[in-house]
Structures are given as structure tokens and as C-alpha cells.
Design an enzyme around this catalytic site. Structure first.
Site, mmCIF file in Angstrom:
data_model
loop_
_atom_site.group_PDB
_atom_site.id
_atom_site.type_symbol
_atom_site.label_atom_id
_atom_site.label_comp_id
_atom_site.label_asym_id
_atom_site.label_seq_id
_atom_site.Cartn_x
_atom_site.Cartn_y
_atom_site.Cartn_z
ATOM 1 N N HIS A 18 86.111 51.693 63.690
ATOM 2 C CA HIS A 18 85.534 52.726 64.554
ATOM 3 C C HIS A 18 86.575 53.331 65.495
ATOM 4 C CE1 HIS A 18 81.695 54.508 64.913
ATOM 5 N NE2 HIS A 18 81.170 53.777 65.873
ATOM 6 N N TYR B 276 88.136 46.014 70.553
ATOM 7 C CA TYR B 276 87.854 47.091 69.603
ATOM 8 C C TYR B 276 89.119 47.754 69.055
ATOM 9 C CZ TYR B 276 83.197 46.722 71.595
ATOM 10 O OH TYR B 276 81.981 46.251 72.008
ATOM 11 N N ASN C 12 79.204 55.979 71.422
ATOM 12 C CA ASN C 12 77.911 56.660 71.402
ATOM 13 C C ASN C 12 77.703 57.644 72.545
ATOM 14 O OD1 ASN C 12 77.598 54.976 69.240
ATOM 15 N ND2 ASN C 12 75.897 53.818 70.106
ATOM 16 N N TYR D 9 82.591 54.562 75.537
ATOM 17 C CA TYR D 9 82.122 53.945 74.297
ATOM 18 C C TYR D 9 81.669 55.074 73.378
ATOM 19 C CZ TYR D 9 82.742 49.441 76.388
ATOM 20 O OH TYR D 9 83.314 48.348 76.982
ATOM 21 N N ASP E 87 86.380 58.444 62.725
ATOM 22 C CA ASP E 87 86.183 57.693 61.490
ATOM 23 C C ASP E 87 85.001 58.238 60.699
ATOM 24 O OD1 ASP E 87 83.700 55.498 62.195
ATOM 25 O OD2 ASP E 87 84.757 56.368 63.887
ATOM 26 N N ASN F 77 77.333 58.457 65.607
ATOM 27 C CA ASN F 77 76.777 58.571 66.959
ATOM 28 C C ASN F 77 77.724 59.239 67.954
ATOM 29 O OD1 ASN F 77 74.268 57.492 66.299
ATOM 30 N ND2 ASN F 77 75.001 55.404 66.573
#
Length: 187
Positions: A19, A14, A66, A64, A91, A112
Site C-alpha cells: 500500500h 507500513y 483512507n 493514513y 498502488d 480508498n
């Protein structure tokens, strides 16, 4: 103590995704402030910089995106941080790549990570810096888009917005967030 939080997803896969621009901005800030080694607590990475301006904590939730609030809420409680002393960098699909928007409150706007923060903090009134990543084109799913990397033409815009967001955070150490908003919004 000031707490500056960058949102993103942990893990090598990632690192350079849209994100994760919040993590990239926090890393830029850590470099500028010559931050000490990162530590972990409450499923988050943090470092505390001791400066003449006071203590500055930089945070990257490792939950993470969310579930970001699951890290930030307990860290704020543990270190007795006040809502007015935090800034969240993340973001934003609704801003073109390279654009910044600073706000003192607002909805999650479908993000989220911000939904999780608002739920765990019990309010939507906290400082934030939204870093534009643009919207997907050609019917690409938003979930695929935010986990994709920036194009060659976008990367210089993102690099500049990351630098400006770090500069805004440093400016906030010497003035009110409202003053920083006035100087950085629309620039």
C-alpha cells in the site's frame, strides 16, 4: 507549480508494504530531484524543489491512506495548485507487479485513498500513475494483502516500476501528461 502526490500510510510498520508504493515512488523522486528537507502542513509531509522547470512540490499525506484527501485538498487550496498541475502515484491491485498505468481521469476502482481524493477534490479528473501490486492469492483478504510486503521475486519488478514512475513524473515537467501517457503506458 506542479504537485506530485504519493499515497501511503505513515509509520515504520507500513514502510515496505504494498500500500506504500506511492510513498516509495515519491521518495525516489525526492532523491532524483535532490529535494530539500521535508516540512509538514495540513497533516502532510511536503518538500518544494526549485528548478529551472519551475516549482515542484512533492507530497506524502500523513492522514493514513483512507483519508488522503483531507491533506491534499487543503494543501492544493493553500498553495493555489490547479487540478491539471497534479499527479497522484498509488498502488493498484488490478495491475500485475511492475506494471504502470497512467490516466487523466477515472473512478477510484475500490481504492480508498483515491475515493478520499475524489471526494475532497470534487472530481475524478486529475492525472494519476497507478503502480501495479497484483491481487492476493489463496483467499487472502485484500486488507491483509495491501499491508503485506513484497515477495523476493516481486521486489525487482516493483523497484523497476518505482523508477519508471519517477521518470514519468520528471518527463511530465517538460511535456504534457498526455505525451507522458503515450510514452509510458504499455512500456
Amino acid at each position: 507549480m506542479k504537485m506530485i502526490i504519493g499515497l501511503g500510510n505513515p509509520g515504520k510498520q507500513y514502510e515496505k508494504t504494498r500500500h506504500n508504493v506511492g510513498f516509495v515512488a515519491i521518495d525516489e523522486l525526492a532523491k532524483r530531484l535532490d529535494a530539500p528537507a521535508w516540512q509538514t502542513k495540513f497533516n502532510g509531509a511536503y518538500t518544494i524543489v526549485h528548478s529551472p522547470k519551475g516549482k515542484i512540490m512533492l507530497v506524502k499525506p500523513l492522514t493514513y491512506m483512507n483519508l488522503s484527501g483531507e491533506c491534499v485538498g487543503p494543501l492544493m487550496d493553500y498553495f493555489d495548485a490547479e487540478l491539471e498541475d497534479i499527479v497522484v502515484l498509488y498502488d493498484d491491485l488490478d495491475l500485475a507487479p511492475g506494471k504502470l498505468r497512467l490516466r487523466q481521469k477515472g473512478s477510484a476502482g475500490g481504492h480508498n485513498g483515491m475515493k478520499s481524493l475524489i471526494a475532497h477534490l470534487g472530481t475524478d479528473t486529475f492525472n494519476r500513475i497507478r503502480i501495479g501490486i497484483g491481487r492476493p492469492e489463496g483467499g487472502m483478504k485484500v486488507s491483509d494483502y495491501v499491508l503485506s510486503t513484497f515477495g523476493k521475486e516481486e521486489q525487482p519488478l516493483i523497484d523497476e516500476s518505482v523508477e519508471r514512475s519517477a521518470s514519468a513524473c520528471i518527463a511530465w515537467l517538460d511535456s504534457t501528461f498526455l505525451e507522458v501517457m503515450n510514452n509510458y503506458n504499455g512500456a
